[in-house]
Write a protein that holds these residues in place. Structure first.
Motif, PDB file in Angstrom:
ATOM      1  N   VAL A 110       0.853  -1.189   0.000  1.00  0.00           N
ATOM      2  CA  VAL A 110       0.000   0.000   0.000  1.00  0.00           C
ATOM      3  C   VAL A 110       0.890   1.241   0.000  1.00  0.00           C
ATOM      4  N   THR A 111       0.342   2.342  -0.470  1.00  0.00           N
ATOM      5  CA  THR A 111       1.120   3.575  -0.592  1.00  0.00           C
ATOM      6  C   THR A 111       0.882   4.534   0.576  1.00  0.00           C
ATOM      7  N   TYR A 112       0.242   4.071   1.612  1.00  0.00           N
ATOM      8  CA  TYR A 112      -0.043   4.908   2.773  1.00  0.00           C
ATOM      9  C   TYR A 112       0.385   4.171   4.035  1.00  0.00           C
ATOM     10  N   ARG A 113       0.569   4.941   5.110  1.00  0.00           N
ATOM     11  CA  ARG A 113       0.902   4.344   6.406  1.00  0.00           C
ATOM     12  C   ARG A 113      -0.387   3.844   7.053  1.00  0.00           C
ATOM     13  N   SER A 114      -0.267   2.778   7.845  1.00  0.00           N
ATOM     14  CA  SER A 114      -1.439   2.272   8.556  1.00  0.00           C
ATOM     15  C   SER A 114      -1.011   1.661   9.879  1.00  0.00           C
ATOM     16  N   CYS A 115      -1.972   1.498  10.768  1.00  0.00           N
ATOM     17  CA  CYS A 115      -1.662   0.954  12.093  1.00  0.00           C
ATOM     18  C   CYS A 115      -1.279  -0.520  12.038  1.00  0.00           C
ATOM     19  N   ASP A 116      -1.562  -1.170  10.938  1.00  0.00           N
ATOM     20  CA  ASP A 116      -1.284  -2.606  10.835  1.00  0.00           C
ATOM     21  C   ASP A 116      -0.222  -2.942   9.795  1.00  0.00           C
ATOM     22  N   SER A 117       0.571  -1.953   9.369  1.00  0.00           N
ATOM     23  CA  SER A 117       1.532  -2.184   8.293  1.00  0.00           C
ATOM     24  C   SER A 117       2.662  -3.135   8.675  1.00  0.00           C
ATOM     25  N   GLU A 118       2.892  -3.353   9.971  1.00  0.00           N
ATOM     26  CA  GLU A 118       3.929  -4.298  10.414  1.00  0.00           C
ATOM     27  C   GLU A 118       3.438  -5.744  10.400  1.00  0.00           C
ATOM     28  N   GLY A 119       2.168  -5.947  10.149  1.00  0.00           N
ATOM     29  CA  GLY A 119       1.599  -7.277  10.082  1.00  0.00           C
ATOM     30  C   GLY A 119       0.537  -7.519  11.133  1.00  0.00           C
ATOM     31  N   VAL A 120      -0.600  -8.037  10.693  1.00  0.00           N
ATOM     32  CA  VAL A 120      -1.716  -8.291  11.590  1.00  0.00           C
ATOM     33  C   VAL A 120      -2.580  -9.398  11.015  1.00  0.00           C
ATOM     34  N   THR A 121      -3.233 -10.146  11.881  1.00  0.00           N
ATOM     35  CA  THR A 121      -4.221 -11.126  11.460  1.00  0.00           C
ATOM     36  C   THR A 121      -5.529 -10.755  12.151  1.00  0.00           C
ATOM     37  N   TYR A 122      -6.531 -10.448  11.334  1.00  0.00           N
ATOM     38  CA  TYR A 122      -7.860 -10.099  11.845  1.00  0.00           C
ATOM     39  C   TYR A 122      -8.717 -11.352  11.848  1.00  0.00           C
ATOM     40  N   TYR A 123      -9.570 -11.495  12.862  1.00  0.00           N
ATOM     41  CA  TYR A 123     -10.450 -12.649  12.965  1.00  0.00           C
ATOM     42  C   TYR A 123     -11.899 -12.192  12.883  1.00  0.00           C
ATOM     43  N   PHE A 124     -12.616 -12.771  11.939  1.00  0.00           N
ATOM     44  CA  PHE A 124     -13.999 -12.423  11.639  1.00  0.00           C
ATOM     45  C   PHE A 124     -14.905 -13.611  11.911  1.00  0.00           C
ATOM     46  N   CYS A 125     -16.150 -13.347  12.227  1.00  0.00           N
ATOM     47  CA  CYS A 125     -17.143 -14.406  12.330  1.00  0.00           C
ATOM     48  C   CYS A 125     -17.487 -14.866  10.920  1.00  0.00           C
ATOM     49  N   PRO A 126     -17.414 -16.174  10.628  1.00  0.00           N
ATOM     50  CA  PRO A 126     -17.753 -16.655   9.286  1.00  0.00           C
ATOM     51  C   PRO A 126     -19.248 -16.595   8.987  1.00  0.00           C
ATOM     52  N   GLU A 127     -20.071 -16.388  10.019  1.00  0.00           N
ATOM     53  CA  GLU A 127     -21.516 -16.310   9.822  1.00  0.00           C
ATOM     54  C   GLU A 127     -21.981 -14.894   9.505  1.00  0.00           C
ATOM     55  N   CYS A 128     -21.612 -13.927  10.367  1.00  0.00           N
ATOM     56  CA  CYS A 128     -22.119 -12.554  10.195  1.00  0.00           C
ATOM     57  C   CYS A 128     -21.067 -11.577   9.685  1.00  0.00           C
ATOM     58  N   GLY A 129     -19.805 -11.966   9.674  1.00  0.00           N
ATOM     59  CA  GLY A 129     -18.747 -11.124   9.128  1.00  0.00           C
ATOM     60  C   GLY A 129     -18.154 -10.103  10.076  1.00  0.00           C
ATOM     61  N   SER A 130     -18.597 -10.056  11.322  1.00  0.00           N
ATOM     62  CA  SER A 130     -18.074  -9.063  12.271  1.00  0.00           C
ATOM     63  C   SER A 130     -16.619  -9.353  12.625  1.00  0.00           C
ATOM     64  N   ASN A 131     -15.797  -8.300  12.644  1.00  0.00           N
ATOM     65  CA  ASN A 131     -14.414  -8.397  13.108  1.00  0.00           C
ATOM     66  C   ASN A 131     -14.430  -8.201  14.621  1.00  0.00           C
ATOM     67  N   VAL A 132     -13.990  -9.204  15.365  1.00  0.00           N
ATOM     68  CA  VAL A 132     -14.044  -9.128  16.825  1.00  0.00           C
ATOM     69  C   VAL A 132     -12.658  -8.880  17.421  1.00  0.00           C
ATOM     70  N   TYR A 133     -11.659  -9.626  16.982  1.00  0.00           N
ATOM     71  CA  TYR A 133     -10.342  -9.503  17.589  1.00  0.00           C
ATOM     72  C   TYR A 133      -9.258  -9.666  16.537  1.00  0.00           C
TER      73      TYR A 133
END
Length: 185
Positions: A110-133
């Protein structure tokens, strides 16, 4: 008489409290740990359908951040994101999740800075799609949790504001916006 509040009502209230806290002169007071803030509590974050939960037991977290980075805006569909980090030992995750990693392996950076640019794994509910942790590479001993997933207007306000250069100009001054439909509590 018991009043039933929707998840949207609670999230709107929590966001309004965060905005009010961040723009008021009491921001410093909110950041100060009080005996109540250090008390052991159990807070439960969940997805919209309730299938994926993260239960946090311990004092309220010291790191609570308001982020305006482009990735937070795109992931939440909002002008900003509010998240916190709990020590991994204080978090119990239950339910099924689907993981999404950033940066995306093999994709153009990406061409912009972000809070997760060092690496992150987001976990979503496979049913409703909400990102929880999420798990963030720079803080492996912590679990990041989206504050809105707690739907708790008593959750303490953010004490860090990041990537403000990407902020929508109106994002922290809601009261000053003309609202033809009115401002509603």
């Amino acid at each position: 008489m018991k009043t039933n509040y929707s998840r949207r009502d609670l999230m709107t209230t929590a966001a309004a409290l965060a905005v009010t806290s961040m723009t008021s002169s009491t921001t410093t007071q909110a950041a100060t740990q009080t005996p109540e803030a250090s008390a052991i509590k159990t807070r439960k974050a969940s997805c919209n359908c309730g299938q994926l939960t993260a239960t946090c037991t311990g004092p309220d977290p010291e790191r609570r951040s308001l982020c305006f980075c482009k990735n937070c805006q795109m992931r939440t569909g909002s002008a900003f994101s509010i998240q916190t980090r709990f020590p991994r030992s204080q978090v119990t995750v239950e339910g099924k999740s689907k993981a999404w990693k950033f940066p995306i392996e093999g994709a153009q950076p990406v061409t912009y800075r972000s809070c997760d640019s060092e690496g992150v794994t987001y976990y979503f509910c496979p049913e409703c799609g909400s990102n929880v942790y999420y798990d963030i590479a720079v803080a492996p001993d912590f679990v990041g949790i989206k504050v809105g997933a707690f739907t708790d207007p008593t959750f303490p306000p953010p004490i860090i504001s990041g990537f403000e250069e990407y902020r929508f100009p109106w994002a922290m001054n809601i009261e000053a916006l003309p609202m033809p439909g009115g401002h509603h509590a």
